[in-house]
Design an enzyme around this catalytic site. Structure first.
Site, mmCIF file in Angstrom:
data_model
loop_
_atom_site.group_PDB
_atom_site.id
_atom_site.type_symbol
_atom_site.label_atom_id
_atom_site.label_comp_id
_atom_site.label_asym_id
_atom_site.label_seq_id
_atom_site.Cartn_x
_atom_site.Cartn_y
_atom_site.Cartn_z
ATOM 1 N N HIS A 46 -16.913 -3.534 -49.462
ATOM 2 C CA HIS A 46 -15.669 -4.484 -49.071
ATOM 3 C C HIS A 46 -16.927 -5.409 -47.872
ATOM 4 O O HIS A 46 -15.778 -6.221 -47.813
ATOM 5 C CB HIS A 46 -15.079 -3.028 -48.247
ATOM 6 N N GLY A 70 -40.044 6.717 -37.966
ATOM 7 C CA GLY A 70 -40.402 8.451 -38.669
ATOM 8 C C GLY A 70 -40.457 9.507 -37.942
ATOM 9 O O GLY A 70 -40.346 9.872 -38.520
ATOM 10 N N SER A 71 -40.055 9.277 -36.695
ATOM 11 C CA SER A 71 -39.642 11.000 -36.417
ATOM 12 C C SER A 71 -38.151 10.699 -35.798
ATOM 13 O O SER A 71 -37.459 11.370 -35.272
ATOM 14 C CB SER A 71 -40.157 10.366 -34.469
ATOM 15 N N GLU A 86 -43.258 -0.449 -44.301
ATOM 16 C CA GLU A 86 -44.130 0.518 -43.812
ATOM 17 C C GLU A 86 -45.630 0.594 -44.781
ATOM 18 O O GLU A 86 -46.519 0.144 -44.148
ATOM 19 C CB GLU A 86 -44.153 1.718 -42.702
ATOM 20 N N ARG A 121 -44.323 8.325 -39.705
ATOM 21 C CA ARG A 121 -43.641 8.710 -41.135
ATOM 22 C C ARG A 121 -43.967 9.769 -42.647
ATOM 23 O O ARG A 121 -43.131 9.435 -42.760
ATOM 24 C CB ARG A 121 -43.339 7.161 -41.096
ATOM 25 N N LYS A 131 -45.727 -2.614 -29.390
ATOM 26 C CA LYS A 131 -46.464 -1.142 -28.449
ATOM 27 C C LYS A 131 -47.395 -1.894 -27.711
ATOM 28 O O LYS A 131 -46.834 -1.814 -26.280
ATOM 29 C CB LYS A 131 -46.250 0.122 -29.797
ATOM 30 N N SER A 134 -40.802 12.912 -31.070
ATOM 31 C CA SER A 134 -41.696 11.576 -31.398
ATOM 32 C C SER A 134 -43.352 12.524 -31.742
ATOM 33 O O SER A 134 -43.912 13.010 -30.468
ATOM 34 C CB SER A 134 -42.123 11.244 -29.519
ATOM 35 N N SER A 169 -46.785 10.737 -31.510
ATOM 36 C CA SER A 169 -47.439 10.751 -30.649
ATOM 37 C C SER A 169 -47.358 11.020 -29.024
ATOM 38 O O SER A 169 -48.016 11.308 -28.757
ATOM 39 C CB SER A 169 -47.692 9.243 -31.411
ATOM 40 N N THR A 196 -43.835 7.334 -27.090
ATOM 41 C CA THR A 196 -42.757 6.193 -27.702
ATOM 42 C C THR A 196 -41.733 6.141 -26.207
ATOM 43 O O THR A 196 -41.328 7.199 -25.467
ATOM 44 C CB THR A 196 -42.124 6.808 -28.792
HETATM 45 C C1 F6R Z 1 -45.290 4.864 -38.276
HETATM 46 C C2 F6R Z 1 -43.724 4.929 -38.189
HETATM 47 C C3 F6R Z 1 -42.830 4.621 -36.730
HETATM 48 C C4 F6R Z 1 -43.338 5.403 -35.565
HETATM 49 C C5 F6R Z 1 -42.118 4.801 -34.089
HETATM 50 C C6 F6R Z 1 -42.494 5.997 -32.882
HETATM 51 O O1 F6R Z 1 -45.908 5.477 -39.370
HETATM 52 O O2 F6R Z 1 -43.105 5.809 -39.474
HETATM 53 O O3 F6R Z 1 -41.656 3.970 -37.130
HETATM 54 O O4 F6R Z 1 -42.669 7.033 -36.581
HETATM 55 O O5 F6R Z 1 -42.526 3.815 -34.086
HETATM 56 O O6 F6R Z 1 -43.386 6.926 -32.943
HETATM 57 P P1 F6R Z 1 -43.780 7.853 -33.092
HETATM 58 O O7 F6R Z 1 -43.502 8.523 -34.033
HETATM 59 O O8 F6R Z 1 -45.039 8.251 -33.137
HETATM 60 O O9 F6R Z 1 -42.716 8.554 -31.898
#
Ligand code: F6R
Length: 341
Positions: free
Chosen positions: A242, A54-55, A226, A148, A335, A96, A98, A101
């Site tokens: 193709h 999502g990032s 998701e 996301r 994770k 990121s 959070s 990541t």
């Molecule tokens: C959760 C989502 C995930 C996170 C990914 C990376 O809603 O979409 O795809 O985006 O796990 O985590 P962040 O975004 O915190 O770096």
């Protein structure tokens, strides 16, 4: 009059719906946040956006929206290492939500090792700490969203940093106009999404993009994964003509797949012919074939229109399956378990 969104609200314990519908506000707030960060323009030989899931999608969407406005290369990288050709003259934007990541943190360090100019966008975590310690500019994102569903932030920040480092022309006005377009199209998008989700019910959606809509197709796929906790796949024209098209030959048993073609008025005329021909050819073995033409004046407006439509489809599919769109237990388990090893 009954609420067309009631079926989503029933299963949406953490209110992902309002987060999805806040896309126009996110776009405006993100413009303000970048402006408030007071970043100085800098010359770079292109931009690499690093992030995951999502990032990362905001960067991919930004690249597509910028289109011909790109003067230098802009790549989105989803891995532990920077591409081997990354030179110190490139600017690196690490996103990121959070801030924790591990792949994105590894790229942040790798960018330091080669001496490239860095930027970070995050709500906090290890990325914010590392960036502040190294005096790297941080664009602060608001907390409380699923990563996301902060796509409006990721998109706008990537467009703005691309402009700041001279990789693309600035598109602030287009982003602002797109926000207004999404607001005025909201009811049509909600109604359209409900209808599309009904047609996709019980199938495995396969989303096909082309040019502008390539990252949008991937966004639809990921959002269905998701939010609805279902399989979905994506591919792009002309490449799918193709190889993947042959997979639609099978007619011995009922096909579980439904195809969605995302087309755009800017696409090459031969691509349009391909989309129509491919849709006709696969129709006999598909559960359903749906063609959607993006709506809006500019590329930015049409791209974001298609993103919001797909996000709403994924929420309707969650409601269809009776699942809460919020939790993403599988991602968290990976994770956690990797964190423990
Ligand atoms: C959760 C989502 C995930 C996170 C990914 C990376 O809603 O979409 O795809 O985006 O796990 O985590 P962040 O975004 O915190 O770096």
């Amino acid at each position: 009059m009954s609420d067309p969104l009631a079926t989503i609200r029933e299963i949406d314990a953490s209110n992902q719906l309002d987060a999805v519908l806040s896309l126009p506000d996110q776009l405006r707030d993100a413009l303000w946040r970048v402006e408030s960060a007071g970043l100085e323009p800098a010359e770079a030989n292109g931009l690499v956006v690093c992030g995951m899931g999502g990032s990362a999608i905001g960067g991919a969407l930004a690249r597509a929206a910028l289109g011909d406005g790109l003067a230098r290369s802009m790549e989105v990288f989803r891995d532990y290492e920077l591409p081997p050709w990354t030179s110190p003259e490139r600017a690196i934007l690490c996103v990121s939500y959070s801030g924790d990541t591990e792949e994105t943190l590894a790229c942040f360090e790798a960018a330091d090792a080669i001496g490239a100019r860095r930027y970070a966008a995050t709500t906090g975590g290890a990325l914010a700490r590392a960036a502040r310690a190294a005096e790297v500019p941080v664009i602060g994102l608001p907390a409380g969203l699923q990563p996301r569903h902060a796509v409006g932030y990721g998109f706008t920040v990537a467009c703005e940093i691309a402009a700041l480092v001279g990789a693309a022309a600035g598109i602030r006005t287009e982003i602002d106009t797109a926000a207004a377009h999404l607001e005025s199209a909201r009811d049509t998008l909600v109604a359209g999404a409900a209808e599309i989700a009904e047609q996709l019910s019980g199938s495995v959606p396969v989303i096909y993009g082309c040019d502008l809509t390539v990252p949008v197709a991937y966004r639809w796929k990921s959002q269905i994964n998701e939010n609805a906790k279902r399989h979905a796949f994506d591919h792009q024209l002309p490449e799918l003509d193709h190889n993947e098209i042959v997979g639609w030959t099978r007619d011995a048993e009922p096909a579980p797949f439904a195809a969605v073609f995302l087309t755009d008025r800017d696409q090459h005329p031969r691509q349009r012919e391909r989309a129509e021909l491919t849709a006709n050819l696969i129709e006999p073995t598909a559960r359903s074939v749906i063609s959607i033409e993006t709506e809006g004046e500019t590329r930015v407006a049409r791209l974001l229109w298609a993103v919001l439509l797909g996000d709403l489809v994924s929420l309707y599919l969650a409601a269809d399956g009776g699942v809460d769109p919020g939790p993403i237990e599988m991602i968290e388990r990976v994770k956690d378990e990797l964190g423990r090893s």
